[in-house]
Design an enzyme around this catalytic site. Structure first.
Site, PDB file in Angstrom:
ATOM      1  N   HIS A 152       0.815  -1.214   0.000  1.00  0.00           N
ATOM      2  CA  HIS A 152       0.000   0.000   0.000  1.00  0.00           C
ATOM      3  C   HIS A 152       0.842   1.254   0.000  1.00  0.00           C
ATOM      4  O   HIS A 152       0.508   2.237  -0.661  1.00  0.00           O
ATOM      5  CB  HIS A 152      -0.895   0.027   1.240  1.00  0.00           C
ATOM      6  CG  HIS A 152      -2.033  -0.930   1.150  1.00  0.00           C
ATOM      7  ND1 HIS A 152      -2.719  -1.166  -0.012  1.00  0.00           N
ATOM      8  CD2 HIS A 152      -2.617  -1.694   2.088  1.00  0.00           C
ATOM      9  CE1 HIS A 152      -3.667  -2.054   0.208  1.00  0.00           C
ATOM     10  NE2 HIS A 152      -3.634  -2.383   1.474  1.00  0.00           N
ATOM     11  N   ARG A 200     -16.532   4.468 -21.882  1.00  0.00           N
ATOM     12  CA  ARG A 200     -16.977   3.102 -21.614  1.00  0.00           C
ATOM     13  C   ARG A 200     -18.012   3.145 -20.497  1.00  0.00           C
ATOM     14  O   ARG A 200     -17.720   3.559 -19.385  1.00  0.00           O
ATOM     15  CB  ARG A 200     -15.775   2.252 -21.190  1.00  0.00           C
ATOM     16  CG  ARG A 200     -14.735   2.066 -22.291  1.00  0.00           C
ATOM     17  CD  ARG A 200     -13.603   1.157 -21.837  1.00  0.00           C
ATOM     18  NE  ARG A 200     -12.711   1.843 -20.931  1.00  0.00           N
ATOM     19  CZ  ARG A 200     -11.566   2.412 -21.283  1.00  0.00           C
ATOM     20  NH1 ARG A 200     -11.159   2.378 -22.535  1.00  0.00           N
ATOM     21  NH2 ARG A 200     -10.827   3.013 -20.378  1.00  0.00           N
ATOM     22  N   ARG A 246     -20.389   5.005 -25.496  1.00  0.00           N
ATOM     23  CA  ARG A 246     -20.600   3.704 -26.119  1.00  0.00           C
ATOM     24  C   ARG A 246     -21.691   2.966 -25.353  1.00  0.00           C
ATOM     25  O   ARG A 246     -21.652   2.913 -24.114  1.00  0.00           O
ATOM     26  CB  ARG A 246     -19.305   2.894 -26.107  1.00  0.00           C
ATOM     27  CG  ARG A 246     -19.420   1.553 -26.838  1.00  0.00           C
ATOM     28  CD  ARG A 246     -18.134   0.781 -26.816  1.00  0.00           C
ATOM     29  NE  ARG A 246     -17.740   0.397 -25.484  1.00  0.00           N
ATOM     30  CZ  ARG A 246     -16.564  -0.162 -25.189  1.00  0.00           C
ATOM     31  NH1 ARG A 246     -15.684  -0.375 -26.155  1.00  0.00           N
ATOM     32  NH2 ARG A 246     -16.280  -0.486 -23.944  1.00  0.00           N
ATOM     33  N   GLU A 283     -15.103  -2.947 -35.721  1.00  0.00           N
ATOM     34  CA  GLU A 283     -14.207  -3.944 -35.139  1.00  0.00           C
ATOM     35  C   GLU A 283     -14.423  -5.323 -35.733  1.00  0.00           C
ATOM     36  O   GLU A 283     -13.554  -6.179 -35.675  1.00  0.00           O
ATOM     37  CB  GLU A 283     -14.327  -3.982 -33.605  1.00  0.00           C
ATOM     38  CG  GLU A 283     -15.710  -3.775 -33.064  1.00  0.00           C
ATOM     39  CD  GLU A 283     -15.759  -3.559 -31.559  1.00  0.00           C
ATOM     40  OE1 GLU A 283     -14.705  -3.640 -30.895  1.00  0.00           O
ATOM     41  OE2 GLU A 283     -16.858  -3.299 -31.036  1.00  0.00           O
ATOM     42  N   ASN A 301      -8.226  -2.996 -31.332  1.00  0.00           N
ATOM     43  CA  ASN A 301      -7.872  -4.185 -30.550  1.00  0.00           C
ATOM     44  C   ASN A 301      -8.625  -5.410 -31.063  1.00  0.00           C
ATOM     45  O   ASN A 301      -8.033  -6.410 -31.461  1.00  0.00           O
ATOM     46  CB  ASN A 301      -8.219  -4.014 -29.072  1.00  0.00           C
ATOM     47  CG  ASN A 301      -7.573  -2.807 -28.449  1.00  0.00           C
ATOM     48  OD1 ASN A 301      -6.983  -1.979 -29.136  1.00  0.00           O
ATOM     49  ND2 ASN A 301      -7.683  -2.687 -27.141  1.00  0.00           N
ATOM     50  N   ASP A 302      -9.967  -5.321 -31.036  1.00  0.00           N
ATOM     51  CA  ASP A 302     -10.749  -6.484 -31.454  1.00  0.00           C
ATOM     52  C   ASP A 302     -10.648  -6.700 -32.961  1.00  0.00           C
ATOM     53  O   ASP A 302     -10.631  -7.835 -33.429  1.00  0.00           O
ATOM     54  CB  ASP A 302     -12.213  -6.324 -31.034  1.00  0.00           C
ATOM     55  CG  ASP A 302     -12.422  -6.697 -29.567  1.00  0.00           C
ATOM     56  OD1 ASP A 302     -13.503  -6.439 -29.031  1.00  0.00           O
ATOM     57  OD2 ASP A 302     -11.474  -7.264 -28.973  1.00  0.00           O
ATOM     58  N   ARG A 307      -4.976 -12.092 -28.012  1.00  0.00           N
ATOM     59  CA  ARG A 307      -3.734 -11.503 -27.512  1.00  0.00           C
ATOM     60  C   ARG A 307      -3.470 -11.830 -26.050  1.00  0.00           C
ATOM     61  O   ARG A 307      -2.376 -11.628 -25.551  1.00  0.00           O
ATOM     62  CB  ARG A 307      -3.719  -9.989 -27.731  1.00  0.00           C
ATOM     63  CG  ARG A 307      -4.667  -9.241 -26.824  1.00  0.00           C
ATOM     64  CD  ARG A 307      -4.880  -7.828 -27.268  1.00  0.00           C
ATOM     65  NE  ARG A 307      -3.688  -7.010 -27.167  1.00  0.00           N
ATOM     66  CZ  ARG A 307      -3.702  -5.718 -26.908  1.00  0.00           C
ATOM     67  NH1 ARG A 307      -4.844  -5.115 -26.704  1.00  0.00           N
ATOM     68  NH2 ARG A 307      -2.593  -5.023 -26.882  1.00  0.00           N
ATOM     69  N   CYS A 357     -10.357   4.333 -31.798  1.00  0.00           N
ATOM     70  CA  CYS A 357     -10.393   4.372 -30.327  1.00  0.00           C
ATOM     71  C   CYS A 357      -9.674   3.183 -29.709  1.00  0.00           C
ATOM     72  O   CYS A 357      -9.655   3.040 -28.494  1.00  0.00           O
ATOM     73  CB  CYS A 357     -11.825   4.474 -29.796  1.00  0.00           C
ATOM     74  SG  CYS A 357     -12.888   3.131 -30.295  1.00  0.00           S
TER      75      CYS A 357
END
Lengths: 558, 87
Positions: free
Chosen positions: A186, A292, A328, A426, A449-450, A460, A497
């Site tokens: 911490h 998101r 989104r 995507e 990414n997708d 990935r 994005c």
């Protein structure tokens, strides 16, 4: 002399050592008055709870929610009924409060030490911290640090605790050095959140009060009593780092335009929570390229109500206005669990009922979300973005639900606001057949990414094939180009994005392909802007052409 | 009045970390005495240390046991916490 230990929080700190060891507090061995000891325990606990609550507020302001959560966890442990009953049991047997508290804490910690889970084993340190601090509070001792003696002070202590971090002023304390703790403790987390360089695992006995120190939180080294040359080099290094940071800060209000002025891209931010808008604005984001919304739905016992969603969307829209905000719609699938929405187990959830496919089928998901978005839109520049779209009918179905929602709101006397509707590209087929889609929406944003995973048939997250994930594979670049060209022919804009948008090595290709907007994590914006401003448009075009034509670089063929 | 309920823990992190804190905070909102049991071990659902020590993983089934005026409400609420949380 140079000490080599473990890096715990990055940065370079120069200052004089304040070596602090907690004073040994005399605690009685036995007690004849269990009732009095019980009273001492309760009073001490209440006092420490109040201190923890204060420190929590301070840390929330200085270092954010994650830092504050540490103090919340400590509060829960302090007030834990198991701890109380263990202590009271020992008090009844004649132990004094301090000893009983330490022993009970050690007992509980020892059980945690045995657990398989590493996260839980780390929690043992929390219990020890809280109970020893409680014992010290009851004995009238204090975990209070004396004020830093010099304008540049390095705190050196054998056992750095979160409660110590809560007392530090980053303006004056330039670094911390501790024997105990590690990068996941911490104290390390707090040091990182506060921007204070930290090195753990170093022996405080090697350092004397007042010694000049150069602490490098990235390499884990502490130079003790540096000579004039070493000190000068450290100062120069610090100055260079500060200049670099200032440069980036100076970029904030400049546009992302190429050096020859020929190409301009908009730089926007990807965020997952309204709290992150501040960071986006500080980094110079010209919009939110991806908000998101999943944080409202996951990790909680029930679906969010319309009101809660409305407040979150309104906040982001208002704080960013008049800049565009792309919200989104809920993007989840069978690999996650939604409260109250039973999702059938699927053999392959990533090719299954997820994204827009799931959302369209569940009014309990789309209706409150669209109502909240349309109500919030009057506060800013709303763009609604649909994930995982592959066909025009999917867009039409979404529009129908939007129209239905707007009509319902109007019938209730609530004016639904204006909005733009766009989709994430995507699914590879969507990129290849983007013409039809481009005619049905106001914008595209490429989820690289997708898109890359689907196009290269690579997960990935699978270490056996992760090296095959190549976001600039010519096949993937061709998909991106197809989407951009279809968008521009239809007169709409196209952005990115996915992670590729924030990758400095990809910026030239993306600019060269004609992307209008790049959206990324806020902290990447200054660097990408720097890269764009340094490039020339013809070179970007050449980079894009080379990427399209390039030979695929793959993993070893078996 | 005692209420008992079997629940399968859905959260990807099991009953650890933040889900454990959410669970314990929710439990504290009820006056009933509430216990959660797994593998024959029972702990006080209002104790963060007890719940963490239980070390419950995703997919494990636990039993919730509550006794008191708001026992039924407590079990229903805590079932929802365990049943529904997403990763």
């Amino acid at each position: 002399m140079k000490l080599t230990a473990h890096p715990a929080a990055p940065g370079l700190g120069v200052g004089r050592a304040q070596v602090w060891r907690p004073a040994a507090v005399a605690e009685p061995e036995r007690s004849d008055d269990p009732a009095a000891e019980a009273e001492r325990f309760r009073t001490g606990r209440a006092a420490l709870a109040a201190e923890l609550a204060r420190e929590r507020e301070q840390m929330a302001g200085r270092a954010g929610a994650e830092a504050a959560a540490i103090f919340d966890a400590h509060l829960l442990m302090l007030e834990d009924p198991e701890l109380e009953s263990a202590v009271l049991g020992r008090l009844a047997a004649g132990e004094p409060a301090g000893r009983a508290t330490r022993s009970a804490g050690e007992e509980l910690a020892a059980i945690m030490d045995q657990l398989e889970d590493e996260y839980l084993r780390l929690r043992a340190a929390d219990i020890r911290d809280v109970t020893s601090r409680l014992a010290m509070t009851m004995a009238g001792g204090s975990g209070s640090l004396p004020p830093p003696p010099w304008p540049e002070t390095v705190l050196v202590t054998p056992d750095l605790q979160p409660s110590h971090m809560a007392q530090l002023d980053p303006q004056q304390v330039t670094a911390v050095v501790s024997r105990s703790g590690g990068p996941t403790s911490h104290a390390a987390l707090l040091a990182r959140s506060m921007g204070i360089p930290a090195v753990f695992g170093a022996d405080p006995d090697a350092i004397a009060q007042g010694d000049w120190l150069v602490v490098d939180g990235e390499t884990g080294t502490v130079r003790v009593r540096p000579d004039a040359g070493e000190l000068a080099a450290a100062r120069a290094d610090q100055a260079a780092r500060q200049a670099a940071e200032a440069d980036l800060a100076g970029l904030r209000d400049l546009p992302a335009v190429t050096a020859d002025g020929e190409r301009r891209v908009e730089l926007a931010a990807n965020i997952g929570h309204p709290d992150e808008v501040a960071a986006a604005l500080a980094a110079g984001a010209e919009g939110i390229g991806l908000f998101r919304t999943e944080f409202l739905f996951l990790d909680r016992p029930a679906l969010p109500g319309e009101e809660e969603q409305y407040l979150a969307y309104r906040r982001v829209l208002a704080e960013m206005a008049p800049r565009p905000v792309l919200l989104r719609t809920l993007d989840v699938g069978g690999d996650k669990q939604l409260p109250g929405v039973p999702l059938a187990a699927e053999e392959n959830p990533f090719l299954g009922l997820r994204g827009i496919r799931l959302w369209l089928k569940r009014p309990e998901l789309w209706r409150p979300q669209l109502r909240a978005m349309l109500r919030a839109s009057v506060h800013g520049n709303l763009h609604i973005m649909l994930p995982m779209v592959a066909t025009v009918p999917e867009v039409a179905a979404a529009r129908a639900r939007l129209d239905e929602t707007a009509a319902a709101l109007a019938a209730e006397g609530v004016t639904p606001g204006a909005y733009k509707l766009g989709i994430m590209i995507e699914v590879p087929a969507a990129a290849m057949a983007a013409e039809g889609l481009a005619g049905a929406v106001d914008f595209f944003s490429i989820g690289t990414n997708d898109l890359t995973q689907y196009a290269l048939a690579v997960d990935r997250g699978n270490p056996q094939v992760a090296d095959l994930y190549q976001p600039l594979h010519p096949g993937v670049v061709a998909l991106i180009r197809a989407a951009v060209e279809a968008a521009h022919r239809a007169g709409i804009w196209c952005g990115v994005c996915g992670e590729l948008g924030g990758d400095p090595a990809a910026a030239a290709v993306l600019v060269g392909l004609g992307l209008d907007e790049l959206s990324m994590s806020p902290r990447r914006i200054p660097r990408i802007k720097q890269v764009v401003r340094a490039m020339r448009a013809p070179d970007a075009a050449a980079a894009a052409a080379a990427a399209v034509a390039g030979a695929p670089a793959g993993g070893p063929a078996d | 009045m005692a209420v008992e309920q079997e629940v399968t823990v859905k959260h990807a992190a099991g009953l650890h970390a933040r889900p454990a804190a959410l669970f314990v905070s929710a439990a504290k909102g009820f006056t009933a005495r509430i216990e959660v049991g797994a593998r024959g071990i029972w702990v006080d659902a209002k104790s963060i240390m007890g719940v963490l020590r239980l070390g419950v993983r995703q997919g494990e089934t636990v039993v919730l046991r509550a006794d008191g005026e708001d026992a039924a409400a407590a079990v229903a609420a805590l079932t929802a916490v365990l049943d529904g949380d997403g990763a």
